[in-house]
Design a protein around this motif. Structure first.
Motif, PDB file in Angstrom:
ATOM      1  N   VAL A 154      13.279   6.523  -3.016  1.00  0.00           N
ATOM      2  CA  VAL A 154      14.328   6.447  -3.870  1.00  0.00           C
ATOM      3  C   VAL A 154      14.196   5.866  -5.734  1.00  0.00           C
ATOM      4  O   VAL A 154      12.865   5.068  -5.816  1.00  0.00           O
ATOM      5  CB  VAL A 154      15.115   4.576  -3.587  1.00  0.00           C
ATOM      6  CG1 VAL A 154      16.801   4.987  -4.489  1.00  0.00           C
ATOM      7  CG2 VAL A 154      16.594   4.915  -2.164  1.00  0.00           C
ATOM      8  N   PRO A 155      14.511   6.418  -6.368  1.00  0.00           N
ATOM      9  CA  PRO A 155      13.792   6.240  -7.886  1.00  0.00           C
ATOM     10  C   PRO A 155      13.891   4.545  -8.066  1.00  0.00           C
ATOM     11  O   PRO A 155      14.942   4.216  -7.536  1.00  0.00           O
ATOM     12  CB  PRO A 155      15.215   7.035  -8.660  1.00  0.00           C
ATOM     13  CG  PRO A 155      14.992   8.002  -8.491  1.00  0.00           C
ATOM     14  CD  PRO A 155      15.345   7.241  -6.480  1.00  0.00           C
ATOM     15  N   THR A 156      12.751   4.278  -8.685  1.00  0.00           N
ATOM     16  CA  THR A 156      12.399   2.303  -8.591  1.00  0.00           C
ATOM     17  C   THR A 156      12.073   2.505 -10.441  1.00  0.00           C
ATOM     18  O   THR A 156      11.974   3.832 -10.845  1.00  0.00           O
ATOM     19  CB  THR A 156      11.010   2.369  -7.756  1.00  0.00           C
ATOM     20  OG1 THR A 156      10.152   3.358  -8.313  1.00  0.00           O
ATOM     21  CG2 THR A 156      11.165   2.463  -6.417  1.00  0.00           C
ATOM     22  N   PRO A 157      12.711   0.946 -11.120  1.00  0.00           N
ATOM     23  CA  PRO A 157      11.720   1.123 -12.027  1.00  0.00           C
ATOM     24  C   PRO A 157      10.005   1.010 -12.054  1.00  0.00           C
ATOM     25  O   PRO A 157       9.736   2.029 -13.386  1.00  0.00           O
ATOM     26  CB  PRO A 157      11.869  -0.424 -12.168  1.00  0.00           C
ATOM     27  CG  PRO A 157      12.843  -0.448 -11.473  1.00  0.00           C
ATOM     28  CD  PRO A 157      12.911   0.727 -10.330  1.00  0.00           C
ATOM     29  N   ASN A 158      10.218   1.706 -11.490  1.00  0.00           N
ATOM     30  CA  ASN A 158       8.221   1.811 -11.369  1.00  0.00           C
ATOM     31  C   ASN A 158       8.072   3.389 -11.722  1.00  0.00           C
ATOM     32  O   ASN A 158       7.464   3.638 -13.109  1.00  0.00           O
ATOM     33  CB  ASN A 158       7.282   1.778 -10.387  1.00  0.00           C
ATOM     34  CG  ASN A 158       6.604   0.557 -10.230  1.00  0.00           C
ATOM     35  OD1 ASN A 158       6.915  -0.601 -11.585  1.00  0.00           O
ATOM     36  ND2 ASN A 158       5.630   0.266  -9.666  1.00  0.00           N
ATOM     37  N   ASP A 159       9.112   4.535 -11.735  1.00  0.00           N
ATOM     38  CA  ASP A 159       8.905   5.963 -11.683  1.00  0.00           C
ATOM     39  C   ASP A 159       9.005   5.784 -13.119  1.00  0.00           C
ATOM     40  O   ASP A 159       8.887   6.784 -13.867  1.00  0.00           O
ATOM     41  CB  ASP A 159      10.256   6.484 -10.782  1.00  0.00           C
ATOM     42  CG  ASP A 159       9.605   6.704  -9.339  1.00  0.00           C
ATOM     43  OD1 ASP A 159       8.123   6.661  -9.150  1.00  0.00           O
ATOM     44  OD2 ASP A 159      11.038   6.510  -8.841  1.00  0.00           O
ATOM     45  N   ALA A 160      10.198   5.027 -13.899  1.00  0.00           N
ATOM     46  CA  ALA A 160      10.307   5.146 -15.114  1.00  0.00           C
ATOM     47  C   ALA A 160       9.127   4.857 -15.876  1.00  0.00           C
ATOM     48  O   ALA A 160       8.822   5.338 -17.210  1.00  0.00           O
ATOM     49  CB  ALA A 160      11.788   4.011 -15.166  1.00  0.00           C
ATOM     50  N   ILE A 161       8.526   3.327 -15.701  1.00  0.00           N
ATOM     51  CA  ILE A 161       7.035   3.101 -16.125  1.00  0.00           C
ATOM     52  C   ILE A 161       6.071   3.717 -16.516  1.00  0.00           C
ATOM     53  O   ILE A 161       6.108   4.741 -17.311  1.00  0.00           O
ATOM     54  CB  ILE A 161       6.661   1.998 -15.397  1.00  0.00           C
ATOM     55  CG1 ILE A 161       7.898   0.512 -15.948  1.00  0.00           C
ATOM     56  CG2 ILE A 161       5.525   1.302 -16.466  1.00  0.00           C
ATOM     57  CD1 ILE A 161       7.228  -0.135 -15.161  1.00  0.00           C
ATOM     58  N   PHE A 162       5.994   4.682 -15.067  1.00  0.00           N
ATOM     59  CA  PHE A 162       4.666   5.452 -15.002  1.00  0.00           C
ATOM     60  C   PHE A 162       4.980   7.184 -15.666  1.00  0.00           C
ATOM     61  O   PHE A 162       4.169   7.613 -16.573  1.00  0.00           O
ATOM     62  CB  PHE A 162       4.378   6.169 -13.345  1.00  0.00           C
ATOM     63  CG  PHE A 162       3.620   4.319 -12.996  1.00  0.00           C
ATOM     64  CD1 PHE A 162       3.518   3.883 -13.672  1.00  0.00           C
ATOM     65  CD2 PHE A 162       4.501   4.826 -11.205  1.00  0.00           C
ATOM     66  CE1 PHE A 162       2.409   2.641 -12.770  1.00  0.00           C
ATOM     67  CE2 PHE A 162       3.424   3.878 -10.637  1.00  0.00           C
ATOM     68  CZ  PHE A 162       2.880   2.631 -10.651  1.00  0.00           C
ATOM     69  N   ALA A 163       6.382   7.852 -15.766  1.00  0.00           N
ATOM     70  CA  ALA A 163       6.791   8.485 -16.177  1.00  0.00           C
ATOM     71  C   ALA A 163       6.900   8.643 -17.930  1.00  0.00           C
ATOM     72  O   ALA A 163       6.161   8.999 -18.636  1.00  0.00           O
ATOM     73  CB  ALA A 163       7.774   9.109 -15.981  1.00  0.00           C
ATOM     74  N   SER A 185       0.317  -1.209  -0.082  1.00  0.00           N
ATOM     75  CA  SER A 185       0.286   0.092   0.313  1.00  0.00           C
ATOM     76  C   SER A 185       0.978   0.967   0.030  1.00  0.00           C
ATOM     77  O   SER A 185       0.209   2.499   0.145  1.00  0.00           O
ATOM     78  CB  SER A 185      -0.683  -0.139   1.464  1.00  0.00           C
ATOM     79  OG  SER A 185      -1.699  -1.026   0.586  1.00  0.00           O
ATOM     80  N   GLY A 186       1.907   1.208   0.084  1.00  0.00           N
ATOM     81  CA  GLY A 186       3.228   2.765   0.285  1.00  0.00           C
ATOM     82  C   GLY A 186       3.959   2.212  -1.450  1.00  0.00           C
ATOM     83  O   GLY A 186       5.528   2.659  -1.405  1.00  0.00           O
ATOM     84  N   TYR A 187       3.845   1.868  -2.618  1.00  0.00           N
ATOM     85  CA  TYR A 187       4.853   1.166  -3.116  1.00  0.00           C
ATOM     86  C   TYR A 187       5.004   1.940  -4.606  1.00  0.00           C
ATOM     87  O   TYR A 187       6.252   1.796  -4.955  1.00  0.00           O
ATOM     88  CB  TYR A 187       4.180  -0.644  -4.197  1.00  0.00           C
ATOM     89  CG  TYR A 187       5.032  -1.419  -4.836  1.00  0.00           C
ATOM     90  CD1 TYR A 187       5.321  -2.101  -5.052  1.00  0.00           C
ATOM     91  CD2 TYR A 187       4.793  -0.800  -6.007  1.00  0.00           C
ATOM     92  CE1 TYR A 187       6.228  -2.894  -5.674  1.00  0.00           C
ATOM     93  CE2 TYR A 187       5.155  -1.184  -7.142  1.00  0.00           C
ATOM     94  CZ  TYR A 187       6.700  -2.401  -6.710  1.00  0.00           C
ATOM     95  OH  TYR A 187       7.414  -3.487  -7.076  1.00  0.00           O
ATOM     96  N   ASP A 188       4.131   2.839  -4.499  1.00  0.00           N
ATOM     97  CA  ASP A 188       4.761   3.846  -5.409  1.00  0.00           C
ATOM     98  C   ASP A 188       5.171   4.706  -4.283  1.00  0.00           C
ATOM     99  O   ASP A 188       4.735   6.676  -4.730  1.00  0.00           O
ATOM    100  CB  ASP A 188       3.278   4.341  -6.199  1.00  0.00           C
ATOM    101  CG  ASP A 188       2.772   3.368  -7.173  1.00  0.00           C
ATOM    102  OD1 ASP A 188       4.196   2.703  -7.346  1.00  0.00           O
ATOM    103  OD2 ASP A 188       1.388   3.283  -7.542  1.00  0.00           O
ATOM    104  N   ALA A 189       5.341   4.780  -3.389  1.00  0.00           N
ATOM    105  CA  ALA A 189       6.153   6.637  -2.740  1.00  0.00           C
ATOM    106  C   ALA A 189       8.067   5.722  -2.466  1.00  0.00           C
ATOM    107  O   ALA A 189       7.803   6.423  -1.038  1.00  0.00           O
ATOM    108  CB  ALA A 189       5.183   6.485  -1.086  1.00  0.00           C
ATOM    109  N   SER A 190       8.527   5.594  -2.682  1.00  0.00           N
ATOM    110  CA  SER A 190       9.960   5.258  -2.736  1.00  0.00           C
ATOM    111  C   SER A 190      10.294   6.346  -2.517  1.00  0.00           C
ATOM    112  O   SER A 190      10.069   7.198  -3.286  1.00  0.00           O
ATOM    113  CB  SER A 190      10.619   4.210  -3.517  1.00  0.00           C
ATOM    114  OG  SER A 190      11.938   3.947  -3.419  1.00  0.00           O
TER     115      SER A 190
END
Length: 518
Positions: free
Chosen positions: A192-201, A185-190
């Protein structure tokens, strides 16, 4: 006179009804299991899109683009031009899909850090050297940071959470729940930059280009907001655990439970040395980067010395990948998990292999987004929806809340963040851009919905994984058991995270480098 005693089935004690949470989770699971695989879901959506575009094109539906004043008419995907486009651009759609190159580069660096053992060692040390009073916050915060390891975060940190709690005399069941909920439930609150940040952007960029073809959304566009969110969510988990979950009477493990050795939390001398050297290497690399980027005439700065639009931020995925790769190599060389330079590309290959299912999904998503853009259906929906909202006078904050509720409910069924955002972004991002809401802000709102309900839905494969870890301590635990533990945390996290977003919006704080909130 004798008294007759009732016999037969009527004398059997009626079974107690199932708790509502159990029944609700069972319904969610049945409905969710009926959904097709996301790969096929996007082809089904493409077919629906084709039929819709054909009908609207026949009706001559059009809008006036607010960006340039030109009339935009819906084009039919079932026309000759539509079929030619679909066939001739399929490979280009995939090759130019914005998240594709970025995620492949980032994952190569992350794979070295993960498979050398660096990320696992970092998680172990982060939850093993804290006082008992801080163990909840430490495990919760570690859960937000652990997202850099993607799915490995669940495998590594959830059992470590149980060990960390048991090491300070607290319930290991509670430790597993805290670790799992912090990750899910905190998956998108890292922070530290994560692979998800690249995907969403990448997906946000593609959606925003429906309105502005030159726009670019950086993987760091929500970084400031993510840092604050990770701390706030860890604090929420700490408070709810202290005042709600800790008071449950069912926190003791089974008497015959097989308990893992607490010694698994400790690090060996070479592992500790590896972490120290990796940390030093990271500091030196960051210092070198700052030394090059800070001068006003730096080649890493943009026009007029700008940082927001600069080669540095354009290449941030390469920087992130390099930093992860660097700490992984230094740690692995010191700890003995990487002994030869030839092993580094092997670790990268293993990371790419792990991404294979995502790449297959990207192929279908890329086609859907390309069809959506070519048909101009996104333009029409965005403009018409924005006009309706403007004329209705609905406050933008209420629009935010309605979107958040809708996406949260969808997330219960479609737990793949990239899949859900690929469906929602082409409509929501342009629509809100026409209401003067930057795409980075819409993406930040999506992060809350994509994370909040994940910890309670059995549709997530990691829910089942966490249940398996829980059953080590309580064999009778089921879906309803885990959901009843995570529900108070997930609800509190979603509510507080939403309030943080609204406060961020009201104060006008930038969401990330060069990313104004409004």
């Amino acid at each position: 006179m004798s008294t007759a005693h009732p016999t037969g089935p009527a004398t059997e004690a009626a079974e107690p009804p199932l708790p509502r949470i159990v029944r609700a989770m069972a319904v969610v699971e049945r409905v969710g299991n009926a959904l097709p695989h996301p790969f096929w879901l996007f082809w089904i959506l493409s077919a629906i899109l084709a039929l819709t575009s054909a009908v609207l094109a026949a009706l001559g539906v059009s809008v006036v683009s607010p960006s340039d004043g030109e009339t935009v008419t819906v084009r039919s995907l079932l026309s000759g031009d539509g079929l030619a486009m679909a066939l001739s651009t399929m490979i280009d759609n995939f090759a130019s899909f914005p998240p594709l190159g970025t995620i492949l580069v980032v994952i190569m660096g992350v794979a070295v850090a993960e498979r050398s053992g660096f990320l696992a060692a970092l998680m172990r040390v982060s939850v093993s050297r804290v006082p008992a009073a801080w163990v909840v916050f430490a495990v919760a915060f570690a859960g937000t940071v652990a997202h850099v390891a993607s799915a490995a975060a669940y495998i590594i940190l959830v059992p470590l959470g149980g060990l960390a709690f048991r090491a300070v005399g607290r319930s290991p069941i509670l430790g597993i729940v805290v670790a799992y909920t912090a990750i899910a439930s905190g998956y998108d609150a890292s922070p530290v930059p994560t692979p998800n940040d690249a995907i969403f952007a990448g997906i946000t960029t593609a959606a925003a280009q429906i309105i502005d073809p030159d726009i670019y959304v950086s993987p760091l566009s929500n970084w400031f907001f993510n840092i604050a969110s990770s701390v706030v969510l860890a604090a929420v988990i700490t408070v709810v655990t202290r005042f709600v979950l800790s008071r449950r009477p069912d926190l003791d493990p089974d008497p015959d439970a097989e308990l893992d050795d607490i010694a698994a939390l400790s690090l060996g001398p070479r592992e500790r040395s590896g972490l120290r050297r990796a940390g030093l290497a990271l500091l030196l690399a960051l210092a070198a980067l700052l030394a090059v980027a800070l001068p006003a005439g730096s080649p890493l700065r943009g026009e007029g010395g700008a940082i927001a639009e600069s080669p540095l931020l354009d290449g941030i995925a390469v920087v992130v990948a390099f930093m992860f790769g660097l700490v992984g190599i230094v740690y692995g060389w010191t700890a003995g998990t990487v002994s030869r330079p030839a092993e580094v590309p092997r670790l990268m290959v293993e990371g790419i292999k792990q991404m294979a299912p995502v790449l297959v999904l990207f192929f279908a998503i890329a086609q859907f987004l390309a069809y959506f853009e070519w048909s101009h259906l996104g333009d029409v929906l965005a403009v018409r929806a924005a006009e309706a909202l403007q004329t209705s006078g609905v406050p933008i904050v209420l629009v935010f809340l309605l979107i958040l509720v809708l996406l949260t409910l969808v997330n219960v069924m479609v737990t793949s963040g990239s899949a859900m955002w690929s469906i929602a972004a082409p409509v929501l991002v342009p629509m809100l851009m026409l209401l003067a809401v930057p795409p980075e802000t819409t993406q930040a709102l999506f992060r809350i919905a994509d994370s909040g309900s994940t910890a309670i839905t059995p549709m997530s494969p990691y829910f089942v994984m966490a249940l398996g870890f829980l059953q080590r301590y309580r064999k009778s635990a089921g879906i309803g058991t885990l959901a009843s533990y995570t529900l108070p945390l997930a609800v509190a996290m979603t509510v507080v995270w939403t309030l943080l977003f609204l406060a961020w919006w009201a104060l006008g704080i930038p969401l990330g480098p060069g990313a104004p909130v409004r």
